[in-house]
Scaffold this motif. Sequence first.
Motif, PDB file in Angstrom:
ATOM      1  N   SER A 163      29.180  33.692   8.165  1.00 53.34           N
ATOM      2  CA  SER A 163      27.986  34.409   8.628  1.00 53.34           C
ATOM      3  C   SER A 163      27.968  35.807   8.044  1.00 53.34           C
ATOM      4  CB  SER A 163      27.955  34.473  10.161  1.00 53.34           C
ATOM      5  OG  SER A 163      29.086  35.193  10.644  1.00 53.34           O
ATOM      6  N   LEU A 164      26.770  36.392   8.018  1.00 56.16           N
ATOM      7  CA  LEU A 164      26.587  37.768   7.533  1.00 56.16           C
ATOM      8  C   LEU A 164      26.050  38.594   8.692  1.00 56.16           C
ATOM      9  CD1 LEU A 164      24.887  36.994   4.067  1.00 56.16           C
ATOM     10  CD2 LEU A 164      27.318  37.226   4.581  1.00 56.16           C
ATOM     11  N   SER A 165      26.841  39.589   9.123  1.00 54.94           N
ATOM     12  CA  SER A 165      26.493  40.373  10.312  1.00 54.94           C
ATOM     13  C   SER A 165      25.528  41.505   9.982  1.00 54.94           C
ATOM     14  CB  SER A 165      27.765  40.942  10.949  1.00 54.94           C
ATOM     15  OG  SER A 165      28.405  41.829  10.045  1.00 54.94           O
ATOM     16  N   ASP A 166      25.051  42.185  11.038  1.00 59.39           N
ATOM     17  CA  ASP A 166      24.057  43.251  10.888  1.00 59.39           C
ATOM     18  C   ASP A 166      24.549  44.408  10.037  1.00 59.39           C
ATOM     19  OD1 ASP A 166      22.041  42.065  12.332  1.00 59.39           O
ATOM     20  OD2 ASP A 166      22.764  42.820  14.245  1.00 59.39           O
ATOM     21  N   GLN A 167      25.784  44.864  10.254  1.00 59.16           N
ATOM     22  CA  GLN A 167      26.307  46.060   9.606  1.00 59.16           C
ATOM     23  C   GLN A 167      27.226  45.755   8.427  1.00 59.16           C
ATOM     24  OE1 GLN A 167      25.332  49.189  10.651  1.00 59.16           O
ATOM     25  NE2 GLN A 167      23.961  48.060  12.014  1.00 59.16           N
ATOM     26  N   MET A 168      27.227  44.524   7.961  1.00 54.53           N
ATOM     27  CA  MET A 168      28.181  44.119   6.928  1.00 54.53           C
ATOM     28  C   MET A 168      28.004  44.896   5.629  1.00 54.53           C
ATOM     29  SD  MET A 168      28.960  40.289   5.552  1.00 54.53           S
ATOM     30  CE  MET A 168      30.108  39.968   4.226  1.00 54.53           C
ATOM     31  N   PHE A 169      26.766  45.167   5.240  1.00 56.48           N
ATOM     32  CA  PHE A 169      26.500  45.830   3.962  1.00 56.48           C
ATOM     33  C   PHE A 169      26.015  47.273   4.148  1.00 56.48           C
ATOM     34  CE2 PHE A 169      25.501  41.244   3.233  1.00 56.48           C
ATOM     35  CZ  PHE A 169      26.633  40.956   2.490  1.00 56.48           C
ATOM     36  N   LYS A 170      26.353  47.861   5.253  1.00 58.63           N
ATOM     37  CA  LYS A 170      25.956  49.243   5.539  1.00 58.63           C
ATOM     38  C   LYS A 170      26.522  50.197   4.485  1.00 58.63           C
ATOM     39  CE  LYS A 170      26.393  52.864   9.038  1.00 58.63           C
ATOM     40  NZ  LYS A 170      26.969  53.240  10.349  1.00 58.63           N
ATOM     41  N   GLY A 171      25.682  51.093   3.979  1.00 56.37           N
ATOM     42  CA  GLY A 171      26.113  52.094   3.008  1.00 56.37           C
ATOM     43  C   GLY A 171      25.890  51.713   1.563  1.00 56.37           C
ATOM     44  N   LEU A 172      25.536  50.456   1.292  1.00 62.44           N
ATOM     45  CA  LEU A 172      25.383  49.997  -0.098  1.00 62.44           C
ATOM     46  C   LEU A 172      23.953  50.231  -0.589  1.00 62.44           C
ATOM     47  CD1 LEU A 172      27.462  46.677   0.066  1.00 62.44           C
ATOM     48  CD2 LEU A 172      28.205  48.960  -0.626  1.00 62.44           C
ATOM     49  N   ASP A 173      23.522  51.470  -0.564  1.00 65.50           N
ATOM     50  CA  ASP A 173      22.146  51.805  -0.934  1.00 65.50           C
ATOM     51  C   ASP A 173      21.856  51.575  -2.407  1.00 65.50           C
ATOM     52  OD1 ASP A 173      21.975  52.560   1.662  1.00 65.50           O
ATOM     53  OD2 ASP A 173      21.954  54.711   1.291  1.00 65.50           O
ATOM     54  N   ASN A 174      22.892  51.627  -3.262  1.00 68.42           N
ATOM     55  CA  ASN A 174      22.694  51.481  -4.708  1.00 68.42           C
ATOM     56  C   ASN A 174      23.091  50.113  -5.236  1.00 68.42           C
ATOM     57  OD1 ASN A 174      21.716  54.144  -5.602  1.00 68.42           O
ATOM     58  ND2 ASN A 174      23.644  54.870  -4.749  1.00 68.42           N
ATOM     59  N   LEU A 175      23.405  49.175  -4.349  1.00 67.25           N
ATOM     60  CA  LEU A 175      23.821  47.840  -4.778  1.00 67.25           C
ATOM     61  C   LEU A 175      22.671  47.117  -5.467  1.00 67.25           C
ATOM     62  CD1 LEU A 175      26.419  46.065  -4.524  1.00 67.25           C
ATOM     63  CD2 LEU A 175      25.246  44.882  -2.657  1.00 67.25           C
ATOM     64  N   THR A 176      22.925  46.593  -6.670  1.00 68.52           N
ATOM     65  CA  THR A 176      21.887  45.866  -7.410  1.00 68.52           C
ATOM     66  C   THR A 176      22.196  44.377  -7.547  1.00 68.52           C
ATOM     67  OG1 THR A 176      22.954  46.411  -9.533  1.00 68.52           O
ATOM     68  CG2 THR A 176      21.237  47.905  -8.743  1.00 68.52           C
ATOM     69  N   VAL A 177      23.486  44.001  -7.553  1.00 67.78           N
ATOM     70  CA  VAL A 177      23.871  42.590  -7.714  1.00 67.78           C
ATOM     71  C   VAL A 177      24.842  42.216  -6.607  1.00 67.78           C
ATOM     72  CG1 VAL A 177      24.958  40.877  -9.205  1.00 67.78           C
ATOM     73  CG2 VAL A 177      23.568  42.704 -10.214  1.00 67.78           C
ATOM     74  N   LEU A 178      24.523  41.152  -5.841  1.00 66.40           N
ATOM     75  CA  LEU A 178      25.377  40.667  -4.759  1.00 66.40           C
ATOM     76  C   LEU A 178      25.592  39.172  -4.943  1.00 66.40           C
ATOM     77  CD1 LEU A 178      26.884  40.963  -2.086  1.00 66.40           C
ATOM     78  CD2 LEU A 178      24.692  40.778  -0.894  1.00 66.40           C
ATOM     79  N   GLN A 179      26.864  38.784  -5.103  1.00 68.23           N
ATOM     80  CA  GLN A 179      27.215  37.378  -5.322  1.00 68.23           C
ATOM     81  C   GLN A 179      27.964  36.841  -4.111  1.00 68.23           C
ATOM     82  OE1 GLN A 179      28.474  38.569  -9.701  1.00 68.23           O
ATOM     83  NE2 GLN A 179      28.606  36.343  -9.470  1.00 68.23           N
ATOM     84  N   LEU A 180      27.349  35.854  -3.459  1.00 71.31           N
ATOM     85  CA  LEU A 180      27.914  35.239  -2.260  1.00 71.31           C
ATOM     86  C   LEU A 180      27.955  33.722  -2.398  1.00 71.31           C
ATOM     87  CD1 LEU A 180      25.984  37.409   0.351  1.00 71.31           C
ATOM     88  CD2 LEU A 180      28.458  37.471  -0.035  1.00 71.31           C
ATOM     89  N   GLU A 181      27.890  33.217  -3.620  1.00 73.22           N
ATOM     90  CA  GLU A 181      27.868  31.780  -3.822  1.00 73.22           C
ATOM     91  C   GLU A 181      29.202  31.125  -3.435  1.00 73.22           C
ATOM     92  OE1 GLU A 181      28.675  33.433  -8.053  1.00 73.22           O
ATOM     93  OE2 GLU A 181      27.620  34.048  -6.233  1.00 73.22           O
ATOM     94  N   ASN A 182      29.130  29.843  -3.100  1.00 74.25           N
ATOM     95  CA  ASN A 182      30.308  29.030  -2.763  1.00 74.25           C
ATOM     96  C   ASN A 182      31.108  29.613  -1.605  1.00 74.25           C
ATOM     97  OD1 ASN A 182      29.844  28.441  -5.909  1.00 74.25           O
ATOM     98  ND2 ASN A 182      30.785  26.666  -4.959  1.00 74.25           N
ATOM     99  N   ASN A 183      30.400  29.926  -0.520  1.00 73.89           N
ATOM    100  CA  ASN A 183      31.024  30.255   0.751  1.00 73.89           C
ATOM    101  C   ASN A 183      30.613  29.163   1.754  1.00 73.89           C
ATOM    102  OD1 ASN A 183      32.479  33.101   1.084  1.00 73.89           O
ATOM    103  ND2 ASN A 183      30.925  33.313  -0.513  1.00 73.89           N
ATOM    104  N   HIS A 184      30.659  29.472   3.052  1.00 68.29           N
ATOM    105  CA  HIS A 184      30.231  28.521   4.083  1.00 68.29           C
ATOM    106  C   HIS A 184      29.192  29.176   4.991  1.00 68.29           C
ATOM    107  CE1 HIS A 184      33.644  26.070   2.825  1.00 68.29           C
ATOM    108  NE2 HIS A 184      34.438  27.117   2.999  1.00 68.29           N
ATOM    109  N   ILE A 185      28.343  30.007   4.388  1.00 63.76           N
ATOM    110  CA  ILE A 185      27.389  30.801   5.157  1.00 63.76           C
ATOM    111  C   ILE A 185      26.290  29.911   5.730  1.00 63.76           C
ATOM    112  CG2 ILE A 185      25.747  32.704   5.057  1.00 63.76           C
ATOM    113  CD1 ILE A 185      27.409  33.771   2.653  1.00 63.76           C
ATOM    114  N   SER A 186      26.162  29.938   7.052  1.00 64.14           N
ATOM    115  CA  SER A 186      25.117  29.155   7.712  1.00 64.14           C
ATOM    116  C   SER A 186      24.159  30.030   8.504  1.00 64.14           C
ATOM    117  CB  SER A 186      25.748  28.108   8.645  1.00 64.14           C
ATOM    118  OG  SER A 186      26.557  28.747   9.630  1.00 64.14           O
ATOM    119  N   SER A 187      24.547  31.282   8.777  1.00 65.37           N
ATOM    120  CA  SER A 187      23.657  32.176   9.528  1.00 65.37           C
ATOM    121  C   SER A 187      23.686  33.573   8.913  1.00 65.37           C
ATOM    122  CB  SER A 187      24.077  32.243  11.001  1.00 65.37           C
ATOM    123  OG  SER A 187      25.352  32.839  11.139  1.00 65.37           O
ATOM    124  N   ILE A 188      22.503  34.209   8.893  1.00 61.63           N
ATOM    125  CA  ILE A 188      22.345  35.557   8.347  1.00 61.63           C
ATOM    126  C   ILE A 188      21.597  36.392   9.373  1.00 61.63           C
ATOM    127  CG2 ILE A 188      21.377  36.938   6.480  1.00 61.63           C
ATOM    128  CD1 ILE A 188      21.519  34.493   4.677  1.00 61.63           C
TER     129      ILE A 188
END
Length: 805
Positions: free
Chosen positions: A132-157
Amino acid sequence: MELKITLSGKGNGSTYSRLSFFLCILLYFWVLFNPVNGYSMKHCRIRESLNTSVLCDGRNLNAVPADIPLLVRSVNIAKNNISQIKREDFKDLTILKMLIMYSNRISHVENGSFSDLVALEQLNLAFNKLTSLSDQMFKGLDNLTVLQLENNHISSIASSSFQLLFSLKVLNLTSNKLHCFKELKHILQLPSLLKLFIGNNSLNSLQSQEISNRSIGLTELDLSRNPLEIFSVTADIFPYLKKLDLSFCGINGSMEWDVADRYFLSNVSSLDLSGIHMSLQGIGSVLQSINFSLASLGLDKIGKYNLINVACHIPTLKTLRLQCNNFSSVSDKLLQSCTQVTDLDISGNNITDLSEAAFRSIKNLKTLRLGYDGLSSVPNATRNLRTLKKLDLSHNIIKTLGCSDFSNLRRLEKLYLNNNLISKLEGCVFLDLRALNSLTLRRNRILNLGDAFTKGLQHLKSLDLGFNKLTNIRTNDFKSLRSLEDLSLYDNEIKTLEDGAFVGLAKLKNLVLLNNVIGKSEIRGAVFKGLRSLKTLNMASNAIKYEKDEQLQQPPFTDLSSLENLYIFSQHYNDLKDTKLLDLDTHSCSVDLGIFYFISTTSLVLLTLLGSFIYHLLRWQVVYAYYLFLAYLHDSKRRNRQTPHQYDAFVSYNTHDECWVVRELLPELEGVQGWKLCLHHRDFQPGKPIIENITDAIYRSRKTICVITHRYLQSEWCSREIQVASFRLFDEQKDVLILVFLEEIPDHQLSPYHRMRRLVKRRTYLSWPRAGEDTRVFWQKLQVALETRDWPAEENPILTGVERQ
């Protein structure tokens, strides 16, 4: 360079001490200019480059290293056993731009773990165990342009987990366990998102009314390998979409296509329908919905001949992929309607019958792929394709090459013949390939080269002959390949290299002889003669053997003056395995580094001192010379173009005096006298560097009027303006400069402004009348000054005023 490996005595002690001293000095400056150089890490290594990197991949780490330097730009912690990320793991890494953590066991990320990574642009968490991906997981990443989360077990965001990723452009969620497209609604609304990859999930429908009621900025959407039952677009929510991947979507032909208006997907130029579970009628509806700008179409594993005719009637189609459709035969009529196609891929079809006229209707064919097709010879259908630039015949069962196999392919640039059964090369085979620059013959059964490379192929740059049965490289085997840069002969059975084996390869940069059976007797200077551009020579895993104290009669690498990388490890009969490294005598292949370090460090110190001296004492003289040089370049260009003047005068003034310019000067000169003036607040081009605007304004105007006050003299930009104007004055020797003093400025206040003082002493000027005095004489003199055109600066009798002594 002579390569000599012998046992030797100890070196000179004083030389060693001197060398150590200079190495210490060099190390000091090395660390001084890049503080990261002074770090060492327990479990990782630091690689120095433009972006300093920490490499911790594949170290069996159970946690993020605690000793990461704060000044690194890239961290690679992939392929470890890390199971969680904690808040303190990346604390204070405020300039980190890339974080790679794929292939770990990460299942939990504490909120705020990335909050200090304010400069991070790329984050790779692929191949982990996130659910799962929580509310504050990516806090502070204001300049992030590429995010790779492939091949996990994510079922809820969580609905706000992506809320602050304002700069995100690429998001990869491929191969997770997402079920509902509605959960991605907040992701699709990200303002900068361009590419979204959500293939191989459990998404069963896409319906525009559930996603958004306004347009989405996506340019690329990958929905491949989802069990989509319906694709419904009833509003124009994808106006910018260019690439859509629906390959292998649906279940058992059940997928429905519902696009209310054919203009909704009118910008899609690339569409992949390979293996889609949809009826023939449904696929036809898809192609009719996207036929405005479609340039690339994938129809792999469709197995429906009728679709080819439908696809080829799309007028904008250029690339057509038809892999693995079991077209055992290709008749004259199968591709008859594909006249506009330039890139055709029919590989993997087990073709046994290919009509000689199969491609005759495709007049502008540039790329043709026929790999994995079971061809036993080069088909006649590929001959005379005069526009062809790339031909792929790899992974077939071709045994022989005939002299006419590639006839009239004079524009062909790349030819792939790897993974076939070719055993012999005739001298006539490649003669028609006049433009060929890349030839791949890897994994065949070639026993000898014959005369295949002694004629023609004069533009060939890359030749791959790896994994063949070559045993001998003869003199002049490659003599016609005058443009060759890369030659691969790895994994053959080469035992003999004749003298002059590589004659003619003056531009060769990389030579790979890896994993053969070359012995020491073959490594002679004459073998590599003429390879003056060679930078990399790989002779690892051969049979080179040297006895102790043996002296070479013909040093092998003497002529390789450009050699940078030499690989000779893992010799089958290497007599150095029992020799200590410190006992090796390498003096014959090295230079005296002591004098080199002495000269380098001395030069560095002198340059540092000289730079400091120039900066502190001659800073403004250097700046002045720089701008004079820019003015000179601009003047030269103007003379060459003979550009007419656009303005009568450019007005140089300080912003604090803008009120006088706007209220007094502008109404009189433009309103009453009718001159056309150039003012920086009004006429400078937005977005253009200011010094270019200044130079252009001065040279596009007949005159330059300098409105001089105390603030003008203190302004850096005003100083640059008068510098450029005065250069033009002295260069053209014409009356192009008018000085107007709004304030009384004593000589002692002009003294620091050397250029201004010289101008005032040599030239006349105008003074604005004091309060209550008549201004008509002033305006009359200024009008006369503007009217003079070609008077030399020192002979103008009209402009008068008080002469400064």
